[in-house]
Enzyme design. Structure first.
Site, PDB file in Angstrom:
ATOM      1  N   ALA A  25       0.817  -1.210   0.000  1.00 17.39           N
ATOM      2  CA  ALA A  25       0.000   0.000   0.000  1.00 17.39           C
ATOM      3  C   ALA A  25       0.854   1.263   0.000  1.00 17.39           C
ATOM      4  O   ALA A  25       0.412   2.312  -0.477  1.00 17.39           O
ATOM      5  CB  ALA A  25      -0.932   0.000   1.207  1.00 17.39           C
ATOM      6  N   GLU A  51       6.807  13.517  11.718  1.00 14.75           N
ATOM      7  CA  GLU A  51       6.976  12.906  10.403  1.00 14.75           C
ATOM      8  C   GLU A  51       8.238  12.054  10.300  1.00 14.75           C
ATOM      9  O   GLU A  51       9.136  12.113  11.155  1.00 14.75           O
ATOM     10  CB  GLU A  51       7.021  13.992   9.328  1.00 14.75           C
TER      11      GLU A  51
END
Length: 477
Positions: free
Chosen positions: A208, A267
């Site tokens: 994915a 992040e």
């Protein structure tokens, strides 16, 4: 989970843990100390029996098998190397896709909540980092979306933040297939049906998150990678199919416009952005799940975590497949975890001059640069180093030594401007705002034999093979 337990690479955290920062701190600490994956069995405010697995594909706690969690996720022996994993994925890209098959039901249907009963109350929705804009329910799950005409179904990973028990919001980034599908629905003025899948085949997040070319469906490639079709079941409220063996499935619709404040979130670059952004919002129409489900969570940050292992390896495999399809003599590709996948190393065959007679090293690097520009992974590339394949780029010590001794300070730099992912930390605010910036491809190839070519001085390269074997056999430090 059983395989991780056999490796001694998972540990149950049975005491009560607060999902607000404490759980995230434990997972982050597990990355940075190379500890076993924490399995949380008791979380404040979370329904009994609901569990969270942290760091599902991080580096292993066993230094002899550093990529065990990655390898086991992909159905490979725990002992395989990074290069072998990249080769395994790249080889699967050459095989025909294997479409999923529909089955009547599966474990993800053991509990079904629809309509007013469909709520995320009692599910783990952790605040993962100090400074995050909210509680993130999706860090390792897969979003399923299909074009309005039904011709393309995308399975992708993107972060999703909880607004309340019935509404969510998350990144729908331009350039990604999820954004392209969403735009088609938005242009029709209709909310996009979606399903958010937690769990399922452990290889699912690797696929994915892989920058597959336009038109290639992740479900079919996952079948090619695992050697069997994915068994899927029909959703309860939307016309989508999801993996039957999933832990949890959330169904609903994504709004036609950016109508919610999302982020920021810590992040993969190792930094927390100062600002969030406006993004579309997800409504929750149905929730189905296993008994006692396990919700996997990733806490991105300074390397090494799952973004660097899973995304870095998938990125490298796609680039390797793409360059070989372009007829280039590439041995392997690697995105060093420690670079937060800002770097890519490409090694070429030691016989590349014979395979491409008359070509200089600079011309070879130009060909590689041009081929990279046609790869969907190009937006993620900042610095790419081209080296001889006497170097194993997955060995960070060897790679740094090679770059230090073969990367000229001023020569062999091939730079062009191209599209970038704005989250990449090395770019200026102006470049991030325009989603465009410079990309370097660097010629680190050795000279031709007889033209000042360097000879390595190491155990592997500096002694006769029979003597190496004798030393290995007789000398134990």
């Amino acid at each position: 989970m059983d395989a991780l337990a056999e490796c001694g690479d998972v540990i149950c955290v049975d005491r009560l843990v607060d999902p607000c920062l404490e759980m995230g701190a434990i997972i982050r600490r597990s990355y940075e100390t190379r500890s076993p994956a924490p399995l949380f069995t008791r979380l404040t405010g979370v329904a009994a029996g609901h569990r969270v697995l942290g760091a599902p594909a991080a580096l292993s706690s066993d230094p002899r098998r550093p990529l065990a969690r990655v390898a086991l996720s992909l159905g490979l022996p725990a002992e395989v190397t990074g290069r072998q994993i990249v080769e395994h994925i790249a080889e699967a890209r050459r095989r025909p896709t294997v479409p999923p098959v529909e089955v009547a039901t599966g474990p993800c249907k053991e509990n079904i909540r629809v309509g007013p009963r469909a709520s995320l109350e009692g599910f783990p929705a952790p605040l993962l980092h100090l400074g995050d804009g909210g509680r993130y329910i999706n860090t390792w799950g897969t979003i399923v979306a299909c074009t309005p005409d039904g011709t393309f179904t995308n399975w992708s990973i993107a972060r999703i933040m909880m607004i309340d028990e019935k509404r969510l919001t998350g990144l729908v980034a331009p350039g990604q297939h999820l954004h392209k599908v969403w735009r088609q629905w938005a242009e029709l003025g209709r909310p996009m049906p979606y399903a958010l899948v937690q769990g399922g085949d452990p290889a699912l997040p690797f696929v994915a998150g892989m920058p597959l070319p336009d038109g290639v469906e992740e479900a079919g490639f996952l079948g090619a990678l695992t050697g069997k079709p994915v068994e899927v079941v029909r959703c309860e409220t939307v016309d989508l199919m999801v993996p039957a063996n999933a832990e949890i499935v959330i169904e609903g619709y994504l709004s036609t416009s950016p109508d919610a404040d999302e982020g920021p979130m810590g992040e993969f670059t190792g930094y927390i952005p100062q600002h969030g952004s406006k993004q579309p919002s997800y409504t929750v129409e149905a929730v189905t799940h296993r008994h006692d489900p396990i919700w996997p969570h990733v806490v991105e940050g300074q390397p090494v975590d799952e973004f660097h292992t899973a995304s870095g390896i998938s990125l490298a495999a796609e680039i390797l497949s793409h360059l070989r399809a372009a007829g280039l003599p590439v041995s392997t590709v690697w995105a060093p975890f420690e670079s937060a996948t800002h770097w890519t190393a490409i090694t070429v065959s030691g016989t590349w001059r014979e395979q491409l007679p008359g070509l200089t090293s600079g011309e070879l690097v130009e060909r590689i640069k041009d081929a990279l520009a046609t790869c969907r992974a190009y937006v993620l590339l900042t610095r790419t180093f081209v080296l001889d394949d006497d170097i194993d780029p997955s060995n960070i010590s060897e790679l740094i030594w090679a770059l230090a001794t073969r990367w000229h300070p001023t020569e062999g730099h091939h730079v062009r401007t191209g599209p970038i992912v704005p989250l990449l930390a090395c770019y200026s605010p102006a470049e991030q705002a325009s989603a465009s910036g410079p990309k370097g491809v660097y010629d680190c190839l050795l000279p031709e034999p007889g033209q000042g070519r360097l000879v390595r001085s190491s155990f592997q390269h500096g002694y006769p093979a029979d003597l190496q074997q004798e030393v290995v056999r007789t000398w134990t430090p």
